[in-house]
Design a protein around this motif. Structure first.
Motif, short mmCIF file in Angstrom:
data_model
loop_
_atom_site.label_atom_id
_atom_site.label_comp_id
_atom_site.label_asym_id
_atom_site.label_seq_id
_atom_site.Cartn_x
_atom_site.Cartn_y
_atom_site.Cartn_z
N ILE A 5 0.83 -1.20 0.00
CA ILE A 5 0.00 0.00 0.00
C ILE A 5 0.86 1.25 0.00
CG2 ILE A 5 -1.68 1.33 1.35
CD1 ILE A 5 -2.86 -1.44 2.18
N THR A 6 1.90 1.27 0.81
CA THR A 6 2.75 2.47 0.84
C THR A 6 3.54 2.60 -0.46
OG1 THR A 6 4.44 1.27 2.09
CG2 THR A 6 2.92 2.63 3.34
N LYS A 7 3.96 1.48 -1.04
CA LYS A 7 4.65 1.56 -2.33
C LYS A 7 3.70 2.04 -3.42
CE LYS A 7 8.44 -1.65 -1.68
NZ LYS A 7 9.19 -2.77 -2.22
N LEU A 8 2.44 1.61 -3.35
CA LEU A 8 1.45 2.11 -4.31
C LEU A 8 1.24 3.61 -4.16
CD1 LEU A 8 -1.19 -0.76 -4.25
CD2 LEU A 8 0.22 -0.08 -6.21
N ALA A 9 1.27 4.09 -2.93
CA ALA A 9 1.13 5.53 -2.70
C ALA A 9 2.30 6.29 -3.31
CB ALA A 9 1.02 5.82 -1.20
N VAL A 10 3.51 5.79 -3.12
CA VAL A 10 4.68 6.42 -3.73
C VAL A 10 4.58 6.36 -5.25
CG1 VAL A 10 7.20 6.30 -4.00
CG2 VAL A 10 6.17 6.00 -1.73
N LEU A 11 4.15 5.20 -5.77
CA LEU A 11 3.98 5.05 -7.21
C LEU A 11 2.97 6.06 -7.74
CD1 LEU A 11 4.63 3.45 -9.81
CD2 LEU A 11 2.80 1.88 -9.16
N ASN A 12 1.87 6.25 -7.04
CA ASN A 12 0.86 7.23 -7.45
C ASN A 12 1.44 8.64 -7.51
OD1 ASN A 12 -1.86 7.91 -8.17
ND2 ASN A 12 -2.07 8.78 -6.12
N LEU A 13 2.24 8.98 -6.53
CA LEU A 13 2.87 10.30 -6.52
C LEU A 13 3.83 10.46 -7.69
CD1 LEU A 13 3.64 10.59 -2.71
CD2 LEU A 13 1.72 11.57 -3.96
N ALA A 21 5.71 16.52 -15.53
CA ALA A 21 6.93 16.66 -16.33
C ALA A 21 6.62 16.48 -17.82
CB ALA A 21 7.99 15.66 -15.88
N ALA A 22 5.72 15.54 -18.14
CA ALA A 22 5.37 15.30 -19.54
C ALA A 22 4.73 16.54 -20.17
CB ALA A 22 4.42 14.11 -19.67
N GLY A 23 3.97 17.27 -19.37
CA GLY A 23 3.33 18.49 -19.87
C GLY A 23 4.18 19.73 -19.65
N ASP A 24 5.40 19.54 -19.16
CA ASP A 24 6.30 20.65 -18.85
C ASP A 24 5.57 21.68 -17.97
OD1 ASP A 24 8.74 21.88 -18.80
OD2 ASP A 24 8.55 22.84 -20.76
N ASP A 25 4.76 21.15 -17.05
CA ASP A 25 3.92 21.96 -16.16
C ASP A 25 4.67 22.21 -14.86
OD1 ASP A 25 2.01 23.09 -14.53
OD2 ASP A 25 0.48 21.56 -14.94
N LEU A 26 5.41 23.29 -14.83
CA LEU A 26 6.26 23.59 -13.69
C LEU A 26 5.48 23.84 -12.41
CD1 LEU A 26 9.22 23.79 -13.01
CD2 LEU A 26 9.15 26.21 -13.62
N GLU A 27 4.32 24.47 -12.52
CA GLU A 27 3.53 24.75 -11.31
C GLU A 27 3.03 23.45 -10.65
OE1 GLU A 27 3.23 27.61 -9.61
OE2 GLU A 27 4.70 28.25 -11.10
N CYS A 32 3.78 18.96 -6.64
CA CYS A 32 4.16 17.56 -6.39
C CYS A 32 5.43 17.49 -5.57
CB CYS A 32 4.37 16.82 -7.71
SG CYS A 32 2.87 16.51 -8.65
N TYR A 33 6.39 18.31 -5.92
CA TYR A 33 7.68 18.30 -5.24
C TYR A 33 7.53 18.71 -3.78
CZ TYR A 33 12.45 19.52 -4.00
OH TYR A 33 13.65 19.61 -3.37
N LYS A 34 6.88 19.83 -3.56
CA LYS A 34 6.81 20.38 -2.20
C LYS A 34 5.89 19.59 -1.29
CE LYS A 34 7.75 25.13 -3.47
NZ LYS A 34 7.21 26.48 -3.55
N PHE A 35 4.75 19.19 -1.80
CA PHE A 35 3.73 18.64 -0.91
C PHE A 35 3.55 17.13 -1.00
CE2 PHE A 35 2.54 23.04 -1.73
CZ PHE A 35 2.62 23.52 -0.44
N ARG A 36 3.94 16.54 -2.08
CA ARG A 36 3.67 15.12 -2.25
C ARG A 36 4.93 14.29 -2.19
NH1 ARG A 36 -1.13 15.10 -6.75
NH2 ARG A 36 -2.62 16.16 -5.44
N LEU A 37 5.85 14.52 -3.11
CA LEU A 37 7.05 13.69 -3.15
C LEU A 37 7.85 13.83 -1.86
CD1 LEU A 37 8.58 11.71 -4.88
CD2 LEU A 37 9.85 13.61 -5.85
N TRP A 64 14.95 21.21 -10.99
CA TRP A 64 14.07 21.72 -12.05
C TRP A 64 13.09 22.77 -11.51
CZ3 TRP A 64 8.92 19.50 -13.76
CH2 TRP A 64 8.47 20.11 -14.93
N VAL A 65 12.40 22.46 -10.43
CA VAL A 65 11.38 23.39 -9.92
C VAL A 65 12.01 24.65 -9.34
CG1 VAL A 65 9.66 21.59 -9.52
CG2 VAL A 65 11.11 22.32 -7.63
N ARG A 66 13.22 24.55 -8.83
CA ARG A 66 13.89 25.74 -8.30
C ARG A 66 14.62 26.51 -9.40
NH1 ARG A 66 15.38 21.91 -4.49
NH2 ARG A 66 17.49 21.84 -5.35
N GLY A 67 14.86 25.84 -10.52
CA GLY A 67 15.63 26.47 -11.59
C GLY A 67 17.04 26.80 -11.15
N SER A 68 17.56 26.00 -10.23
CA SER A 68 18.83 26.33 -9.59
C SER A 68 20.06 26.14 -10.45
CB SER A 68 18.98 25.54 -8.29
OG SER A 68 18.98 24.16 -8.55
#
Length: 105
Positions: A5-13, A21-27, A32-37, A64-68
């Motif tokens: 179940i926990t692996k499925l949750a990580v997989l879902n995230l 990333a596929a949609g190059d949707d940075l927002e 996802c980065y801040k709150f989920r992953l 990528w999200v920070r553009g660092s």
């Protein structure tokens, strides 16, 4: 069973992140980065390879999200996410096959 179940949750995230990333949707990727992953790290008992792959997603997506660094892009995130998904998917299927069908009276 809770490991699955926990692996499925990580997989879902990771799948959510893959879509961003596929949609190059940075927002969405930032969300996802801040709150989920971030919250998913350390939740599931991952193998060393799975942990490394998820950590790579975290590192690459963070740049990528920070553009660092100015060189990390959505394609690099997709590559890292695809590797992590493949490892988790294989691990989940192996566990499901190991457990086998659950007969209920």
């Amino acid at each position: 069973m809770s490991d699955i179940i926990t692996k499925l949750a990580v997989l879902n995230l990771l799948l959510d992140f893959k879509d961003a990333a596929a949609g190059d949707d940075l927002e969405t990727a930032k969300h996802c980065y801040k709150f989920r992953l971030f919250r998913s790290r350390g939740v599931a008992k991952l193998s060393a390879d799975e942990n490394e792959a998820v950590q790579t997603v975290f590192d690459v997506s963070g740049r990528w999200v920070r553009g660092s660094d100015g060189t990390t892009n959505a394609k690099m995130v997709q590559t890292a996410v695809n590797r992590a998904i493949a490892l988790l998917d294989r691990s989940i299927m192996e566990e499901v096959n190991r457990i086998g069908p659950q007969d209920k009276p």
